[in-house]
Design a protein around this motif. Structure first.
Motif, mmCIF file in Angstrom:
data_model
loop_
_atom_site.group_PDB
_atom_site.id
_atom_site.type_symbol
_atom_site.label_atom_id
_atom_site.label_comp_id
_atom_site.label_asym_id
_atom_site.label_seq_id
_atom_site.Cartn_x
_atom_site.Cartn_y
_atom_site.Cartn_z
ATOM 1 N N ASN A 223 0.937 -1.176 -0.072
ATOM 2 C CA ASN A 223 0.065 -0.021 -0.058
ATOM 3 C C ASN A 223 0.994 1.138 0.117
ATOM 4 O O ASN A 223 1.644 1.517 0.972
ATOM 5 C CB ASN A 223 -0.851 -0.104 1.339
ATOM 6 C CG ASN A 223 -2.006 1.155 1.269
ATOM 7 O OD1 ASN A 223 -1.956 1.980 0.429
ATOM 8 N ND2 ASN A 223 -2.641 1.277 2.259
ATOM 9 N N GLY A 225 0.026 4.490 0.223
ATOM 10 C CA GLY A 225 -0.631 5.568 0.826
ATOM 11 C C GLY A 225 -1.359 6.215 -0.186
ATOM 12 O O GLY A 225 -1.700 7.460 0.404
ATOM 13 N N SER A 228 -4.421 8.305 1.000
ATOM 14 C CA SER A 228 -4.464 8.437 2.620
ATOM 15 C C SER A 228 -3.697 9.514 2.977
ATOM 16 O O SER A 228 -3.417 10.632 2.576
ATOM 17 C CB SER A 228 -3.424 7.051 2.931
ATOM 18 O OG SER A 228 -2.269 7.443 2.895
ATOM 19 N N TRP A 229 -3.695 9.503 4.420
ATOM 20 C CA TRP A 229 -2.939 10.832 5.311
ATOM 21 C C TRP A 229 -1.594 10.887 4.771
ATOM 22 O O TRP A 229 -1.068 12.164 5.169
ATOM 23 C CB TRP A 229 -3.344 10.444 6.732
ATOM 24 C CG TRP A 229 -2.489 9.623 7.340
ATOM 25 C CD1 TRP A 229 -2.767 7.950 7.444
ATOM 26 C CD2 TRP A 229 -1.105 9.512 7.922
ATOM 27 N NE1 TRP A 229 -1.904 7.435 8.066
ATOM 28 C CE2 TRP A 229 -0.844 8.195 8.485
ATOM 29 C CE3 TRP A 229 -0.159 10.629 8.356
ATOM 30 C CZ2 TRP A 229 0.267 7.813 9.048
ATOM 31 C CZ3 TRP A 229 0.981 10.258 8.845
ATOM 32 C CH2 TRP A 229 1.411 8.934 9.239
ATOM 33 N N ASP A 231 -0.467 11.031 1.944
ATOM 34 C CA ASP A 231 -0.493 11.560 0.356
ATOM 35 C C ASP A 231 -0.357 12.934 0.345
ATOM 36 O O ASP A 231 -1.323 13.732 0.460
ATOM 37 C CB ASP A 231 -1.614 10.983 -0.237
ATOM 38 C CG ASP A 231 -1.549 11.281 -1.815
ATOM 39 O OD1 ASP A 231 -0.947 11.939 -2.060
ATOM 40 O OD2 ASP A 231 -2.802 10.704 -2.432
ATOM 41 N N ARG A 239 -5.856 15.398 5.137
ATOM 42 C CA ARG A 239 -4.831 14.611 5.212
ATOM 43 C C ARG A 239 -4.976 14.271 6.757
ATOM 44 O O ARG A 239 -4.951 12.909 7.422
ATOM 45 C CB ARG A 239 -3.386 15.058 4.954
ATOM 46 C CG ARG A 239 -3.159 14.817 3.477
ATOM 47 C CD ARG A 239 -1.816 15.470 3.032
ATOM 48 N NE ARG A 239 -0.674 15.166 4.111
ATOM 49 C CZ ARG A 239 0.222 15.880 4.109
ATOM 50 N NH1 ARG A 239 0.725 16.992 3.294
ATOM 51 N NH2 ARG A 239 1.436 15.259 4.726
ATOM 52 N N ARG A 242 -7.865 12.220 7.606
ATOM 53 C CA ARG A 242 -7.958 10.958 7.323
ATOM 54 C C ARG A 242 -6.797 10.112 8.354
ATOM 55 O O ARG A 242 -6.763 8.966 8.661
ATOM 56 C CB ARG A 242 -7.229 10.746 5.881
ATOM 57 C CG ARG A 242 -8.402 10.909 4.861
ATOM 58 C CD ARG A 242 -8.177 10.947 3.430
ATOM 59 N NE ARG A 242 -9.279 11.189 2.604
ATOM 60 C CZ ARG A 242 -9.251 11.337 1.178
ATOM 61 N NH1 ARG A 242 -8.318 10.771 0.707
ATOM 62 N NH2 ARG A 242 -10.498 11.622 0.615
ATOM 63 N N LYS A 247 -8.906 4.500 8.608
ATOM 64 C CA LYS A 247 -7.734 3.962 7.946
ATOM 65 C C LYS A 247 -6.490 4.554 8.299
ATOM 66 O O LYS A 247 -5.536 4.032 7.738
ATOM 67 C CB LYS A 247 -8.002 3.993 6.525
ATOM 68 C CG LYS A 247 -9.228 2.984 6.097
ATOM 69 C CD LYS A 247 -9.384 2.984 4.732
ATOM 70 C CE LYS A 247 -10.493 1.864 4.104
ATOM 71 N NZ LYS A 247 -10.535 1.640 2.726
ATOM 72 N N GLY A 248 -6.674 5.461 9.334
ATOM 73 C CA GLY A 248 -5.214 6.116 9.483
ATOM 74 C C GLY A 248 -4.912 5.462 11.145
ATOM 75 O O GLY A 248 -4.723 4.475 11.182
#
Length: 296
Positions: A223, A225, A228-229, A231, A239, A242, A247-248
């Protein structure tokens, strides 16, 4: 009597990957006279036709329907609770984006038997996966750092021999019933992530052993990212939300994990990712706003 293995998988709107995972599992090179393999799939509210496709192509798979809000840990908890009712010798935790090698299950079982003969029955056997793009290990067994950085994990390198580890990614892991009797289910304190790390660390604290099987068990892309946070193409506020999301690193769940596994300095470990996030965010903002040399 054949050894019984119950594979448990969670899925949500990844039909093609789920089908590929099940196909590789179905075609494992095992002796059906000595190994009995069954599959439980928790379909957590997929809307892409995953459940129907599985029923059509793999009628032997038992499908359990989720409500769409279980996430990984909740779905796997549900699957494991159903699996133990069948009293299997082993439960195989498998991610639906993992495509096993032809001999993966047999290698895990062979390793389990060797470890049981030499070290007792209470041992989790982890299968390492590699990336099909860069060839490196994507998931597998993990070894903790020294006492002052206990949550810094490093991957166990590839080897042709079984190796000890401290915890694991549950992309591919064989857990004997003897371990489940001691450790129980995945902890409901976690929604999505951390449940597998926590399980391995709890198992080790309770006297169970963890080993990485030799070689590669299958392919699974890491993964990266995206979305996600981590990114950095996303706005800082997005971010941050997230990072706190399922999922963080949800603060309450991260609190449970750090208090349980990072020793007396757990408040520092709990605060660290949130503090680092905002410090890095401020530095990014300053760098973006700083005028280029010669622009005036």
């Amino acid at each position: 009597m054949p050894k019984t293995v119950c594979a448990i998988i969670a899925c949500h709107n990844r039909r093609a990957k789920t089908i590929a995972c099940l196909d590789a599992l179905k075609h494992q090179a095992i002796n059906e006279q000595s190994v009995s393999l069954r599959v439980l799939l928790v379909d957590d509210g997929s809307t892409d036709g995953t459940a129907d496709a599985v029923r059509a192509q793999f009628p032997e798979v038992e499908i359990i329907s989720g409500n769409g809000g279980l996430y990984w840990n909740g779905a796997m908890r549900l699957a494991l609770s159903h699996a133990v009712k069948r009293s299997p010798d082993y439960v195989l935790l498998l991610n639906d984006d993992t495509v096993l090698c032809h001999h993966a299950v047999q290698t895990l079982l062979t390793t389990a038997c060797r470890v049981e003969d030499h070290h007792g029955a209470k041992a989790i056997i982890v299968g390492a996966t590699r990336s099909s793009t860069h060839g490196g290990i994507s998931y597998g067994g993990l070894v903790r750092g020294p006492w002052w950085i206990p949550l810094r994990m490093r991957k166990v390198p590839l080897s042709d021999q079984a190796q000890r580890c401290d915890t694991f990614n549950a992309n591919c892991a064989l857990i004997p019933n003897a371990v489940i009797d001691v450790v129980g289910n995945l902890d409901a304190a976690f929604t999505h992530a951390m449940g597998d790390f926590d399980y391995g660390l709890r198992a080790r604290n309770l006297g169970c052993k963890l080993w990485v099987a030799p070689g590669i068990a299958g392919e699974c892309e890491a993964n990266l990212g995206q979305g996600s946070w981590t990114d950095k193409s996303l706005p800082l506020g997005t971010r941050w939300q997230r990072l706190k999301g399922p999922k963080g690193l949800p603060p309450r769940e991260w609190l449970v994990f750090t208090r349980r596994h990072s020793g007396p300095f757990w408040p520092l470990y709990w605060l660290n990712p949130y503090l680092k996030f905002w410090l890095n965010g401020i530095m990014e903002a300053c760098t973006t706003q700083r005028p280029a040399r010669g622009a005036r």
